[in-house]
Design an enzyme around this catalytic site. Structure first.
Site, PDB file in Angstrom:
ATOM      1  N   GLU A 182      17.987 -16.579  -9.729  1.00 23.04           N
ATOM      2  CA  GLU A 182      17.546 -15.206  -9.942  1.00 23.04           C
ATOM      3  C   GLU A 182      16.904 -15.053 -11.332  1.00 23.04           C
ATOM      4  OE1 GLU A 182      16.827 -12.814  -8.283  1.00 23.04           O
ATOM      5  OE2 GLU A 182      16.878 -11.086  -9.608  1.00 23.04           O
TER       6      GLU A 182
ATOM      7  N   ARG B  69       4.680   0.296  -6.071  1.00 24.72           N
ATOM      8  CA  ARG B  69       4.681  -0.528  -4.854  1.00 24.72           C
ATOM      9  C   ARG B  69       3.736  -1.724  -4.986  1.00 24.72           C
ATOM     10  NH1 ARG B  69       6.483   2.619  -0.189  1.00 24.72           N
ATOM     11  NH2 ARG B  69       5.149   1.402   1.176  1.00 24.72           N
TER      12      ARG B  69
ATOM     13  N   CYS C 162       0.825  -1.206   0.000  1.00 22.56           N
ATOM     14  CA  CYS C 162       0.000   0.000   0.000  1.00 22.56           C
ATOM     15  C   CYS C 162       0.863   1.260   0.000  1.00 22.56           C
ATOM     16  CB  CYS C 162      -0.873   0.042   1.241  1.00 22.56           C
ATOM     17  SG  CYS C 162      -1.776  -1.470   1.549  1.00 22.56           S
TER      18      CYS C 162
ATOM     19  N   ASN D 259      -1.586   1.853   6.008  1.00 24.60           N
ATOM     20  CA  ASN D 259      -0.678   0.812   5.500  1.00 24.60           C
ATOM     21  C   ASN D 259      -0.330  -0.085   6.672  1.00 24.60           C
ATOM     22  OD1 ASN D 259      -0.608   2.157   3.111  1.00 24.60           O
ATOM     23  ND2 ASN D 259       1.583   2.618   3.144  1.00 24.60           N
ATOM     24  N   GLY D 260      -0.298  -1.396   6.442  1.00 21.61           N
ATOM     25  CA  GLY D 260       0.074  -2.313   7.523  1.00 21.61           C
ATOM     26  C   GLY D 260      -1.065  -3.241   7.866  1.00 21.61           C
TER      27      GLY D 260
ATOM     28  N   LYS E 269       6.182  -4.081  -4.508  1.00 19.69           N
ATOM     29  CA  LYS E 269       7.608  -3.775  -4.541  1.00 19.69           C
ATOM     30  C   LYS E 269       8.247  -4.052  -3.189  1.00 19.69           C
ATOM     31  CE  LYS E 269      11.490  -2.320  -6.146  1.00 19.69           C
ATOM     32  NZ  LYS E 269      12.229  -3.337  -6.907  1.00 19.69           N
TER      33      LYS E 269
ATOM     34  N   GLU F 198       8.137 -13.885 -12.276  1.00 19.83           N
ATOM     35  CA  GLU F 198       7.372 -12.791 -11.697  1.00 19.83           C
ATOM     36  C   GLU F 198       6.829 -11.822 -12.740  1.00 19.83           C
ATOM     37  OE1 GLU F 198       9.350 -10.145  -8.862  1.00 19.83           O
ATOM     38  OE2 GLU F 198      11.252 -10.435  -9.850  1.00 19.83           O
TER      39      GLU F 198
ATOM     40  N   LYS G 217      13.029 -13.919 -11.969  1.00 20.59           N
ATOM     41  CA  LYS G 217      12.720 -12.765 -12.820  1.00 20.59           C
ATOM     42  C   LYS G 217      11.678 -13.152 -13.867  1.00 20.59           C
ATOM     43  CE  LYS G 217      13.988 -10.386 -11.111  1.00 20.59           C
ATOM     44  NZ  LYS G 217      14.536  -9.842  -9.926  1.00 20.59           N
TER      45      LYS G 217
ATOM     46  N   HIS H 190      18.298 -36.184 -11.090  1.00 16.31           N
ATOM     47  CA  HIS H 190      17.767 -36.879  -9.910  1.00 16.31           C
ATOM     48  C   HIS H 190      16.257 -36.718  -9.796  1.00 16.31           C
ATOM     49  CE1 HIS H 190      21.732 -38.011  -8.514  1.00 16.31           C
ATOM     50  NE2 HIS H 190      22.141 -36.789  -8.824  1.00 16.31           N
TER      51      HIS H 190
ATOM     52  N   TRP I  67      -3.184  -2.681  -1.300  1.00 15.70           N
ATOM     53  CA  TRP I  67      -2.815  -4.048  -1.681  1.00 15.70           C
ATOM     54  C   TRP I  67      -3.520  -4.936  -0.655  1.00 15.70           C
ATOM     55  CZ3 TRP I  67      -0.132  -8.402   0.112  1.00 15.70           C
ATOM     56  CH2 TRP I  67       0.378  -9.257  -0.877  1.00 15.70           C
TER      57      TRP I  67
HETATM   58  C1  AGP Z   1      12.489  -9.249  -6.830  1.00 16.71           C
HETATM   59  O1  AGP Z   1      12.348  -9.088  -8.189  1.00 16.71           O
HETATM   60  C2  AGP Z   1      11.271  -9.319  -6.060  1.00 16.71           C
HETATM   61  N1  AGP Z   1      10.336  -8.351  -6.413  1.00 16.71           N
HETATM   62  C3  AGP Z   1      11.402  -9.676  -4.582  1.00 16.71           C
HETATM   63  O2  AGP Z   1      11.840 -10.987  -4.558  1.00 16.71           O
HETATM   64  C4  AGP Z   1      12.296  -8.810  -3.663  1.00 16.71           C
HETATM   65  O3  AGP Z   1      13.636  -8.973  -4.015  1.00 16.71           O
HETATM   66  C5  AGP Z   1      12.058  -9.249  -2.202  1.00 16.71           C
HETATM   67  O4  AGP Z   1      10.726  -9.015  -1.868  1.00 16.71           O
HETATM   68  C6  AGP Z   1      12.968  -8.546  -1.220  1.00 16.71           C
HETATM   69  O5  AGP Z   1      12.771  -7.171  -1.199  1.00 16.71           O
HETATM   70  P1  AGP Z   1      13.780  -6.220  -0.465  1.00 16.71           P
HETATM   71  O6  AGP Z   1      15.091  -6.349  -1.152  1.00 16.71           O
HETATM   72  O7  AGP Z   1      13.195  -4.849  -0.613  1.00 16.71           O
HETATM   73  O8  AGP Z   1      13.864  -6.653   0.964  1.00 16.71           O
END
Ligand code: AGP
Length: 609
Positions: A480, A27, A2, A98-99, A604, A487, A484, A503, A74
C-alpha cells in the site's frame, strides 16, 4: 472517471454546472464541457484540459440560461481533445455520457450507411446521432430515448437535452451511477452526490435501465418503456464541509488527518459491550458462519486492505482466505460456490471490475458481503449483505482514510468470525474489543508525530527508484505504501517481501538506493534487521519504520521512524504504521510539485473495465 452534472431551475445554470464540475474534479478527467439553453438557443462550450481551460473559454461573462448539462471526460474512445470532449450534439440532441458503449462500431456503421457524418472519435457521438435519428422519426423525447435504449449495449449514464424542449433534462442510467438531486424549484442530475451537496442533500437513486425527466418543478422517474413510477427520496448524511478542503492544501492531507474520526465512526456502532455485533447492519451471525472458504475480491488499495484481512481472519479464525484482484477474478475460472463467502471491498462501490466479480460470485451461488464506503452504490445494492465504512466522502484520488476503515472492518469481521467458529473465547474477544476502542486514539497519536516523516523525505525525494520491504502484515502495508508513492509522486517504487529481495531484486540495490523497511512485528524484527543489513551492505539507504522501544542496530538503518507508545498490540500496528507511509508519499509528491489530489492518468472511481 467521467463526471456528470445537470441543472434545471432558476439559478444561472453555468455557475451551477461549473461548481458541480469542480466538485467532480476528484474523479479524474482530461477535458470538460457544458451545454445550456441560452436566450439565443442551446449552446455548447468544451475544452481539453483542466476546468480552468473551459473557464477561460467561457470568459468573464458566463452565458445566461437556467438549464444545462456539464461533463468532465476521462478519455476511453479517442484521445483527450476539444472535439472529443462532451457534450456531443447531433441535430436537436445534445448529451453527455459516462461509461462505454460496447457496440458503438456496429451502430456507427449503420449510421454511416445512412449518410451521417461524425466529427469525433467517441462512442458517445454514436449515441447522440442514434438518438437524433430516432427523434427525427417521432419528435417525442421519451419515445426516442426508449427506442434508442433498445439498441445500446454497454454502460451508460446519460444527461440529455433536446433543443426544442428548453428547461427539461433527460437522464438514463445503466451500469454507471446517476442520481437525481431534489431542490426547491430546482432539480439536478449528477454522477455522484458531492456535485449537488452545495444545493441539496435529498436525491433519488436511479436504478438500472431507468429514465428521469427533470424540470424546475418535477423530477420524474420512468421505466425503460416510458412508464412513470415513484421512489422514496434518499438523504445524504455527508455535508458540504466534508467535501471541501477546510484550510488544507490538499484533500489527501485532510483525509489522512480524518482517519481517527473515520475509525471511530466505523468501529463504534459495531462494538456493543464486550463483543462485536453486526446485527444493526443486517449481517446476522449465521451469515458469518459455516463456510468452506473466504474469498476477498477488490482492486488497488481496497485489495491491500483485503490482504490485511486475509492475515487477520486466517490467524484468528483459522479459515482459509484467498485475496483476488477483481480484474483477474472473472478470467481465473474461480472455484466458488454456495459454501463460500465472497467479501467484496470497494470505497466507491462502483469499480467496474469489482462489480463484475461480485456478479460472478453471486451467479455461482456464493454468499456475498460488501465492505463499501458510498451508500447506495452499485456494489452496496447488489451484494447480499453490506457493511458500510463511515469514512465520509474521500475526494483525493489516492485512498487513505478509506483504507484505514477497510482494515478496521476486517478487524471486526475477523474477530467476529473467530468467535463464531470457536477459535476465540468470549474472554479473549472482550480483551480485543477494549483494544479496538483505543484504535482511533492510537492513530491520533501517530499523526502527532507527522513531523518526523517530513524530515525523513529529504533523504528520499531525489531518488529515481525506491523499495519497500516488510514481512507478514508489514508486507501488506508495504504494498500500500508503494502504491501510494507511485500514484501521487510518480517516483518508481516496488514492494518486496523482505525475505524475497535476495531472490532477485537485490541486484537493483546500489549506492544510496532508498529502502523503506517496515518492521512493526516483534517476532519478525530480528529477521527484518538481517534484511536491512543486506541492503546496507550493498550501499543502500535504509529508512526503518518500527514500534517504540524496538532496537535497530546502527549498522542496519540510516534513519528510524518510531511509532508512538500507544501501539501496544502487534495485530493492530498496521493501523498506525500506514500513517507514516501515507505521509511520506504525500510529502514527496508535494516536494516534487505533483498534483497530489488529481494525479495524471488516474480516476477516483474506475467505472470501466
Ligand atoms: C488508491 O489510492 C487507488 N486510487 C485505487 O487503487 C483504488 O483503491 C481502486 O481503484 C479501488 O477503488 P474502489 O475502492 O473505489 O473500488
Amino acid at each position: 472517471m467521467c463526471g456528470i452534472i445537470g441543472y434545471s431551475g432558476k439559478r444561472e445554470a453555468a455557475e451551477v454546472l461549473l461548481e458541480g464540475l469542480r466538485n467532480l474534479e476528484y474523479r479524474g478527467y482530461d477535458s470538460a464541457g457544458i451545454a445550456l439553453f441560452t436566450q439565443t438557443g442551446l449552446k455548447t462550450y468544451k475544452a481539453q484540459g483542466r476546468l480552468s481551460q473551459l473557464e477561460a473559454l467561457l470568459g468573464d461573462r458566463l452565458p445566461d440560461g437556467q438549464c444545462g448539462i456539464g461533463h468532465t471526460r476521462w478519455a476511453t474512445h479517442g484521445a483527450p481533445s476539444d472535439v472529443n470532449a462532451h457534450p456531443h450534439a447531433s441535430g436537436k440532441v445534445t448529451l453527455v455520457h459516462n461509461g462505454i458503449l460496447e457496440n458503438y462500431m456496429d451502430l456507427k456503421e449503420i449510421l454511416l450507411n445512412k449518410g451521417r457524418i461524425f466529427t469525433s472519435q467517441t462512442d458517445t457521438e454514436v449515441i447522440a446521432q442514434w438518438l437524433d435519428e430516432e427523434y427525427g422519426k417521432t419528435p417525442d423525447p421519451m419515445a426516442a430515448i426508449c427506442r434508442t435504449l433498445k439498441v445500446l449495449r454497454g454502460s451508460y449514464a446519460l444527461g440529455i437535452l433536446f433543443a426544442d424542449h428548453p428547461g427539461a433534462l433527460y437522464a438514463v442510467r445503466k451500469d454507471s451511477p446517476l442520481i437525481v438531486g431534489l431542490g426547491q424549484g430546482e432539480n439536478f442530475i449528477a454522477s455522484d452526490v458531492t456535485a449537488i451537496l452545495p444545493y441539496t442533500r435529498d436525491y433519488l437513486l436511479m436504478e438500472e435501465n431507468e429514465i428521469a425527466v427533470v424540470t424546475p418543478e418535477r423530477a420524474g422517474l420512468f421505466t425503460q418503456d416510458g412508464q412513470p413510477f415513484t421512489r422514496e427520496a434518499s438523504h445524504a448524511d455527508w455535508d458540504i464541509s466534508a467535501a471541501q478542503k477546510g484550510g488544507y492544501a490538499h484533500f489527501m492531507r485532510k483525509e489522512i488527518d480524518e482517519q481517527p474520526h473515520a475509525l471511530e465512526a466505523t468501529l463504534s456502532p459495531r462494538l456493543t459491550g464486550e463483543s462485536i455485533d453486526f446485527s444493526a447492519d443486517g449481517v446476522e451471525d449465521a451469515f458469518l458462519s459455516d463456510f468452506r472458504s473466504i474469498q476477498i475480491v477488490a482492486c488497488g488499495t481496497a485489495m491491500h486492505a483485503g490482504l490485511i484481512g486475509k492475515h487477520l481472519i486466517e490467524s484468528l479464525a483459522r479459515i482459509p482466505v484467498s485475496v483476488n484482484i477483481a480484474s483477474e477474478y472473472r478470467y481465473s475460472n474461480p472455484i466458488v460456490g454456495r459454501d463460500d463467502l465472497v467479501i467484496i471491498v470497494s470505497q466507491s462501490g462502483e469499480t467496474a471490475d469489482t462489480l463484475a466479480a461480485l456478479r460472478l460470485a453471486k451467479a455461482c451461488g456464493a454468499r456475498t458481503l460488501a465492505i463499501v464506503n458510498v451508500v447506495g452504490s452499485s456494489i452496496a445494492r447488489e451484494a447480499e449483505r453490506v457493511l458500510y465504512t463511515y469514512a465520509g466522502p474521500e475526494i483525493a484520488v489516492a485512498s487513505t482514510k478509506a483504507f484505514s476503515v477497510q482494515m478496521a472492518m476486517f478487524y471486526l469481521l475477523a474477530l467476529r468470525i473467530a468467535s463464531l467458529s470457536g477459535t476465540l473465547s468470549a474472554k479473549a474477544a472482550a480483551v480485543y474489543v477494549e483494544k479496538l476502542k483505543k484504535l482511533p486514539r492510537m492513530v491520533e497519536d501517530t499523526l502527532k508525530a507527522a513531523g518526523s516523516c517530513k524530515e525523513a523525505v529529504s533523504d528520499l525525494v531525489n531518488a529515481s527508484d525506491l523499495f519497500y520491504i516488510g514481512r507478514g502484515l508489514d508486507n501488506c502495508l508495504c504494498m500500500e505504501g508503494s502504491l501510494k508513492l507511485k500514484e501521487i509522486s510518480y517516483l518508481h517504487s516496488e514492494s518486496y517481501a523482505a525475505g524475497e529481495l535476495k531472490h532477485g531484486a537485490i541486484s537493483l540495490i546500489t549506492e544510496k538506493v532508498p529502502v523503506i523497511a517496515v518492521a512493526t512485528q516483534p517476532e519478525l524484527l530480528e529477521k527484518m534487521v538481517s534484511n536491512m543489513r543486506e541492503v546496507k551492505a550493498r550501499g543502500g539507504f535504509v529508512l526503518a519504520l518500527c514500534r517504540a522501544g524496538s532496537v535497530i542496530p546502527e549498522d542496519a538503518a540510516d534513519r528510524v521512524i518510531y511509532l508512538p507508545d500507544s501501539v501496544e498490540e502487534d495485530l493492530f500496528a498496521p493501523l498506525a504504521a500506514i500513517v507514516p507511509l501515507q505521509l511520506i508519499a504525500y510529502e514527496i509528491a508535494v516536494l516534487r510539485g505533483c498534483d497530489v489530489d488529481k494525479p495524471r492518468n488516474l480516476a477516483k472511481s474506475v467505472t470501466v473495465e
